[in-house]
Scaffold this motif. Structure first.
Motif, PDB file in Angstrom:
ATOM      1  N   PHE A 165       0.553  -1.026  -0.029  1.00  8.21           N
ATOM      2  CA  PHE A 165      -0.081  -0.117  -0.299  1.00  8.21           C
ATOM      3  C   PHE A 165       0.960   1.215   0.071  1.00  8.21           C
ATOM      4  CE2 PHE A 165       1.016  -1.007   4.210  1.00  8.21           C
ATOM      5  CZ  PHE A 165       0.826   0.656   5.006  1.00  8.21           C
ATOM      6  N   LYS A 166       0.108   2.452  -0.521  1.00  8.06           N
ATOM      7  CA  LYS A 166       0.957   3.437  -0.809  1.00  8.06           C
ATOM      8  C   LYS A 166       0.812   4.256   0.468  1.00  8.06           C
ATOM      9  CE  LYS A 166       0.599   4.032  -4.768  1.00  8.06           C
ATOM     10  NZ  LYS A 166       0.360   4.393  -6.935  1.00  8.06           N
ATOM     11  N   GLU A 167       1.684   4.935   1.444  1.00  5.02           N
ATOM     12  CA  GLU A 167       1.567   5.458   2.195  1.00  5.02           C
ATOM     13  C   GLU A 167       0.266   7.219   2.556  1.00  5.02           C
ATOM     14  OE1 GLU A 167       4.445   5.000   5.483  1.00  5.02           O
ATOM     15  OE2 GLU A 167       5.180   4.016   4.729  1.00  5.02           O
ATOM     16  N   ALA A 168       1.544   7.356   1.361  1.00  4.56           N
ATOM     17  CA  ALA A 168       0.588   8.813   1.225  1.00  4.56           C
ATOM     18  C   ALA A 168      -0.594   8.842  -0.128  1.00  4.56           C
ATOM     19  CB  ALA A 168       1.534   9.599  -0.187  1.00  4.56           C
ATOM     20  N   SER A 169      -1.898   7.508   0.254  1.00  2.00           N
ATOM     21  CA  SER A 169      -2.714   7.451   0.160  1.00  2.00           C
ATOM     22  C   SER A 169      -3.363   7.521   0.657  1.00  2.00           C
ATOM     23  CB  SER A 169      -2.918   5.974  -0.842  1.00  2.00           C
ATOM     24  OG  SER A 169      -2.989   4.838  -0.216  1.00  2.00           O
ATOM     25  N   THR A 170      -4.860   8.114   0.139  1.00  3.28           N
ATOM     26  CA  THR A 170      -6.040   8.578   1.900  1.00  3.28           C
ATOM     27  C   THR A 170      -7.513   7.284   1.284  1.00  3.28           C
ATOM     28  OG1 THR A 170      -7.563  10.359  -0.028  1.00  3.28           O
ATOM     29  CG2 THR A 170      -4.986  10.637   1.463  1.00  3.28           C
ATOM     30  N   VAL A 171      -7.805   7.809   2.387  1.00  2.00           N
ATOM     31  CA  VAL A 171      -9.221   6.639   2.068  1.00  2.00           C
ATOM     32  C   VAL A 171     -10.929   8.047   2.073  1.00  2.00           C
ATOM     33  CG1 VAL A 171     -10.456   5.454   3.217  1.00  2.00           C
ATOM     34  CG2 VAL A 171      -8.160   4.606   3.448  1.00  2.00           C
ATOM     35  N   GLY A 172     -11.578   7.546   1.336  1.00  5.25           N
ATOM     36  CA  GLY A 172     -12.688   8.752   1.006  1.00  5.25           C
ATOM     37  C   GLY A 172     -13.254   7.958   2.524  1.00  5.25           C
ATOM     38  N   ASP A 173     -13.373   8.678   3.274  1.00 10.22           N
ATOM     39  CA  ASP A 173     -15.264   9.017   4.473  1.00 10.22           C
ATOM     40  C   ASP A 173     -16.212   9.371   3.624  1.00 10.22           C
ATOM     41  OD1 ASP A 173     -14.719  11.421   3.409  1.00 10.22           O
ATOM     42  OD2 ASP A 173     -15.198  12.424   5.360  1.00 10.22           O
ATOM     43  N   PHE A 174     -16.760   9.181   2.727  1.00  4.61           N
ATOM     44  CA  PHE A 174     -18.878   8.850   2.215  1.00  4.61           C
ATOM     45  C   PHE A 174     -18.428   7.325   1.952  1.00  4.61           C
ATOM     46  CE2 PHE A 174     -20.673   8.565  -1.173  1.00  4.61           C
ATOM     47  CZ  PHE A 174     -22.235   9.346  -1.157  1.00  4.61           C
ATOM     48  N   LEU A 175     -19.695   6.834   2.291  1.00  4.71           N
ATOM     49  CA  LEU A 175     -20.267   5.551   2.080  1.00  4.71           C
ATOM     50  C   LEU A 175     -21.197   5.845   1.445  1.00  4.71           C
ATOM     51  CD1 LEU A 175     -19.887   2.945   3.577  1.00  4.71           C
ATOM     52  CD2 LEU A 175     -21.598   3.646   4.761  1.00  4.71           C
ATOM     53  N   ALA A 176     -21.239   4.876   0.448  1.00  7.94           N
ATOM     54  CA  ALA A 176     -22.159   4.967  -0.929  1.00  7.94           C
ATOM     55  C   ALA A 176     -23.533   4.354   0.131  1.00  7.94           C
ATOM     56  CB  ALA A 176     -21.552   4.307  -2.296  1.00  7.94           C
ATOM     57  N   PRO A 177     -24.687   4.875  -0.084  1.00 10.89           N
ATOM     58  CA  PRO A 177     -25.788   4.609   0.318  1.00 10.89           C
ATOM     59  C   PRO A 177     -26.463   3.780  -0.628  1.00 10.89           C
ATOM     60  CG  PRO A 177     -25.845   6.731  -1.453  1.00 10.89           C
ATOM     61  CD  PRO A 177     -24.866   6.374  -1.602  1.00 10.89           C
ATOM     62  N   ARG A 178     -27.041   2.545  -0.108  1.00 19.29           N
ATOM     63  CA  ARG A 178     -27.474   0.284  -0.487  1.00 19.29           C
ATOM     64  C   ARG A 178     -28.725   1.333  -0.348  1.00 19.29           C
ATOM     65  NH1 ARG A 178     -22.832  -3.196   1.385  1.00 19.29           N
ATOM     66  NH2 ARG A 178     -20.985  -1.761   0.485  1.00 19.29           N
ATOM     67  N   PRO A 179     -29.311   0.744  -1.700  1.00 15.94           N
ATOM     68  CA  PRO A 179     -30.797  -0.022  -1.524  1.00 15.94           C
ATOM     69  C   PRO A 179     -31.422  -0.742   0.252  1.00 15.94           C
ATOM     70  CG  PRO A 179     -30.224  -1.480  -2.705  1.00 15.94           C
ATOM     71  CD  PRO A 179     -29.034  -0.744  -2.391  1.00 15.94           C
ATOM     72  N   SER A 180     -32.300  -0.608   0.812  1.00 16.96           N
ATOM     73  CA  SER A 180     -32.547  -1.684   1.846  1.00 16.96           C
ATOM     74  C   SER A 180     -32.883  -3.123   1.626  1.00 16.96           C
ATOM     75  CB  SER A 180     -34.083  -1.313   2.959  1.00 16.96           C
ATOM     76  OG  SER A 180     -34.867  -1.581   1.689  1.00 16.96           O
ATOM     77  N   GLN A 181     -32.691  -3.353   3.005  1.00 20.02           N
ATOM     78  CA  GLN A 181     -32.510  -5.277   2.896  1.00 20.02           C
ATOM     79  C   GLN A 181     -33.210  -5.448   2.282  1.00 20.02           C
ATOM     80  OE1 GLN A 181     -29.120  -7.146   3.695  1.00 20.02           O
ATOM     81  NE2 GLN A 181     -30.871  -8.642   3.382  1.00 20.02           N
ATOM     82  N   TYR A 182     -34.690  -5.127   2.640  1.00 20.49           N
ATOM     83  CA  TYR A 182     -36.272  -5.047   2.465  1.00 20.49           C
ATOM     84  C   TYR A 182     -35.679  -5.575   0.888  1.00 20.49           C
ATOM     85  CZ  TYR A 182     -41.033  -5.321   1.281  1.00 20.49           C
ATOM     86  OH  TYR A 182     -42.064  -4.871   0.721  1.00 20.49           O
ATOM     87  N   ALA A 183     -35.126  -4.378   0.151  1.00 24.35           N
ATOM     88  CA  ALA A 183     -35.711  -3.738  -1.121  1.00 24.35           C
ATOM     89  C   ALA A 183     -34.890  -5.600  -1.505  1.00 24.35           C
ATOM     90  CB  ALA A 183     -35.416  -2.979  -1.806  1.00 24.35           C
ATOM     91  N   VAL A 184     -33.021  -5.325  -1.360  1.00 26.57           N
ATOM     92  CA  VAL A 184     -32.980  -6.355  -1.822  1.00 26.57           C
ATOM     93  C   VAL A 184     -33.582  -8.166  -1.088  1.00 26.57           C
ATOM     94  CG1 VAL A 184     -30.576  -7.754  -1.618  1.00 26.57           C
ATOM     95  CG2 VAL A 184     -30.653  -4.816  -1.084  1.00 26.57           C
ATOM     96  N   GLN A 185     -33.500  -7.747  -0.154  1.00 31.26           N
ATOM     97  CA  GLN A 185     -34.134  -9.182  -0.297  1.00 31.26           C
ATOM     98  C   GLN A 185     -35.477  -9.681  -1.126  1.00 31.26           C
ATOM     99  OE1 GLN A 185     -33.191 -11.905   2.031  1.00 31.26           O
ATOM    100  NE2 GLN A 185     -34.667 -13.059   0.986  1.00 31.26           N
ATOM    101  N   LYS A 186     -36.515  -8.681  -1.568  1.00 35.77           N
ATOM    102  CA  LYS A 186     -37.367  -8.845  -2.629  1.00 35.77           C
ATOM    103  C   LYS A 186     -36.828  -9.111  -3.950  1.00 35.77           C
ATOM    104  CE  LYS A 186     -41.126  -7.576  -0.414  1.00 35.77           C
ATOM    105  NZ  LYS A 186     -42.040  -8.299  -1.452  1.00 35.77           N
ATOM    106  N   LEU A 187     -35.522  -8.776  -3.624  1.00 34.58           N
ATOM    107  CA  LEU A 187     -35.051  -8.956  -5.271  1.00 34.58           C
ATOM    108  C   LEU A 187     -34.680  -9.873  -5.248  1.00 34.58           C
ATOM    109  CD1 LEU A 187     -33.201  -5.788  -6.523  1.00 34.58           C
ATOM    110  CD2 LEU A 187     -34.969  -6.524  -7.175  1.00 34.58           C
ATOM    111  N   THR A 188     -34.101 -10.857  -3.663  1.00 31.14           N
ATOM    112  CA  THR A 188     -33.808 -12.459  -4.094  1.00 31.14           C
ATOM    113  C   THR A 188     -34.399 -13.425  -4.686  1.00 31.14           C
ATOM    114  OG1 THR A 188     -32.224 -11.248  -3.091  1.00 31.14           O
ATOM    115  CG2 THR A 188     -31.998 -13.586  -2.428  1.00 31.14           C
TER     116      THR A 188
END
Length: 179
Positions: free
Chosen positions: A104-127
């Motif tokens: 890993f590169k020590e100078a690299s940064t990690v983003g603090d943004f979490l991409a929104p995901r659909p709810s578990q309910y919606a995922v379960q319906k698709l499954t």
């Protein structure tokens, strides 16, 4: 060969050897004592040769045993070295197959943004190949799912799937409210 060191010189002056001594005295013209001394000397010389031959045989046998032992030890060491080399090769193979951690590169940064995901309910319906409204996949629906989602300690409920009783998160059973 029998150990000759335990042999004793026969008594040439005795009655057992009297006939031989008489014949030798008559043939050589020597005295009885000279004949007996000559017989004892001859026996002693032969005895020494037998003892030397026996000692040589014992030494040769001991040397053969020692050589056989050295050969056995050398063979065991060779087998052990072969097994050790095989084990080392197997360890090297296992090490090659082990997943390696990427650098890993020590100078690299990690983003603090979490991409929104659909709810578990919606995922379960698709499954389950069931109908689910598109709102659950919109940015607003994903933000709502992110706000209302809990940690790993979600509530769980029982449900029947393919004639089997299973445990699933409660969030997979109830829809989130829509705006």
């Amino acid at each position: 060969m029998v150990d000759p060191t335990t042999e004793t010189c026969p008594e040439f002056a005795g009655a057992l050897y009297a006939g031989i001594c008489t014949d030798l005295i008559a043939a050589t013209g020597q005295t009885e004592q000279e004949v007996i001394d000559r017989l004892v000397d001859t026996w002693n010389a032969g005895h020494k040769e037998r003892v030397l031959a026996w000692e040589q045989q014992q030494e040769n046998e001991a040397l053969a045993v020692a050589n056989a032992e050295r050969a056995r030890v050398a063979q065991e060491e060779a087998e052990h070295a072969l097994q050790e080399a095989e084990a080392q090769r197997e360890r090297a193979e296992a090490e090659k197959k082990k997943p390696k951690m990427n650098g890993f590169k020590e100078a690299s940064t990690v983003g603090d943004f979490l991409a929104p995901r659909p709810s578990q309910y919606a995922v379960q319906k698709l499954t389950n190949f069931e109908y689910v409204e598109l709102w659950y996949f919109s940015p607003d629906g994903c933000k709502e799912a992110l706000k209302t989602s809990r940690s790993v300690a979600d509530d769980y409920g029982l449900t029947k799937v393919d004639d089997q009783l299973t445990i699933r998160p409660v969030s997979a059973f109830k829809p989130r409210r829509q705006h």
